[in-house]
Design a protein around this motif. Sequence first.
Motif, PDB file in Angstrom:
ATOM      1  N   GLY A 127       0.791  -1.227   0.000  1.00 40.48           N
ATOM      2  CA  GLY A 127       0.000   0.000   0.000  1.00 40.48           C
ATOM      3  C   GLY A 127       0.821   1.274   0.000  1.00 40.48           C
ATOM      4  O   GLY A 127       0.267   2.374   0.052  1.00 40.48           O
ATOM      5  N   TYR A 128       2.144   1.148  -0.052  1.00 36.99           N
ATOM      6  CA  TYR A 128       2.982   2.355  -0.113  1.00 36.99           C
ATOM      7  C   TYR A 128       2.831   3.019  -1.471  1.00 36.99           C
ATOM      8  O   TYR A 128       2.751   2.349  -2.497  1.00 36.99           O
ATOM      9  N   LYS A 129       2.775   4.358  -1.437  1.00 34.03           N
ATOM     10  CA  LYS A 129       2.710   5.164  -2.661  1.00 34.03           C
ATOM     11  C   LYS A 129       3.827   6.197  -2.583  1.00 34.03           C
ATOM     12  O   LYS A 129       4.373   6.439  -1.505  1.00 34.03           O
ATOM     13  N   LYS A 130       4.097   6.835  -3.702  1.00 36.41           N
ATOM     14  CA  LYS A 130       5.120   7.887  -3.694  1.00 36.41           C
ATOM     15  C   LYS A 130       4.762   8.899  -2.610  1.00 36.41           C
ATOM     16  O   LYS A 130       3.632   9.397  -2.566  1.00 36.41           O
ATOM     17  N   ALA A 131       5.722   9.199  -1.746  1.00 33.20           N
ATOM     18  CA  ALA A 131       5.478  10.139  -0.638  1.00 33.20           C
ATOM     19  C   ALA A 131       5.095  11.517  -1.178  1.00 33.20           C
ATOM     20  O   ALA A 131       4.328  12.244  -0.549  1.00 33.20           O
ATOM     21  N   PHE A 147      10.978   6.763  -2.597  1.00 38.25           N
ATOM     22  CA  PHE A 147      10.624   7.372  -1.319  1.00 38.25           C
ATOM     23  C   PHE A 147       9.109   7.336  -1.210  1.00 38.25           C
ATOM     24  O   PHE A 147       8.412   8.039  -1.930  1.00 38.25           O
ATOM     25  N   MET A 148       8.611   6.463  -0.310  1.00 40.33           N
ATOM     26  CA  MET A 148       7.181   6.171  -0.282  1.00 40.33           C
ATOM     27  C   MET A 148       6.572   6.362   1.104  1.00 40.33           C
ATOM     28  O   MET A 148       7.286   6.393   2.102  1.00 40.33           O
ATOM     29  N   ALA A 149       5.257   6.474   1.109  1.00 43.55           N
ATOM     30  CA  ALA A 149       4.520   6.626   2.366  1.00 43.55           C
ATOM     31  C   ALA A 149       3.243   5.794   2.295  1.00 43.55           C
ATOM     32  O   ALA A 149       2.762   5.460   1.215  1.00 43.55           O
ATOM     33  N   ILE A 150       2.725   5.465   3.468  1.00 41.28           N
ATOM     34  CA  ILE A 150       1.466   4.719   3.553  1.00 41.28           C
ATOM     35  C   ILE A 150       0.636   5.305   4.693  1.00 41.28           C
ATOM     36  O   ILE A 150       1.187   5.719   5.725  1.00 41.28           O
ATOM     37  N   GLU A 151      -0.670   5.370   4.473  1.00 44.46           N
ATOM     38  CA  GLU A 151      -1.578   5.757   5.553  1.00 44.46           C
ATOM     39  C   GLU A 151      -1.870   4.514   6.383  1.00 44.46           C
ATOM     40  O   GLU A 151      -2.302   3.504   5.836  1.00 44.46           O
TER      41      GLU A 151
END
Length: 173
Positions: A127-131, A147-151
Motif C-alpha cells: 500500500g505504499y505510494k510515492k510520498a 521514497f514512499m509513504a502509507i496511511e
Amino acid sequence: MNIIIRQEKVQDINEVYHLIQKSFENAEHSDHDEHNLVNRLRSSTKFIPELSLVAEYENKIVGHILFTEILVGDQTLVALAPVAVLPEMQSKGIGKLLIIEGHKIARQLGYKGAVVMGHDKYYPKFGYKKASQYGIKAPFEVSDANFMAIELMNGGLSDVQGVVEYAKEFFGN
C-alpha cells in the motif's frame, strides 16, 4: 512454515546485529551499514521498542524490522528502516509478515502513517505510494519512486506535509 513475529528482546541484539549484516552483505542498494544503524537507533529517543520486531523460525531469528519515529511538519509518523531477512530465508514471505505486523502495531500505538525509502517494486504491494503524492519530502536526494509513504489509518496523511525529520542517528554519529 511456522514463523513467530515478536518484539525484540535485549538478548536478541547480538543475533539481530549479525542477521542484518548478513542480509545486506550482497545488497545492491546499500551502504552495508544497516546493522550499525539499528544499533545507533536503539539508543535514540525516536526508538520504539514495540516496533523492533523479529521473525523466529525453529527458535532461530531469521528476520528483523524496525520502525522509528519521524517528524513531518508537526506530525509524528514512523519510518520503516530497515527490514532484514537472512539470505537463505528470503522470498518466503517473512519480510511481508514483519511489515504487516509492524503496520498493525504502529496503528495500535496511534501512528497515522509510515514512510520508507526502498524498492519501488516491493513496497507498493503493502500500500505504499510515492510520498510526494502526500506532500511528504525526503531531507536528502532520493528518487521519487523510491521514497514512499502509507496511511496506517484512513486519511492518516491528509493533514501531513513537509520534509521528513529523521532521528539524527540515521546520519551516523
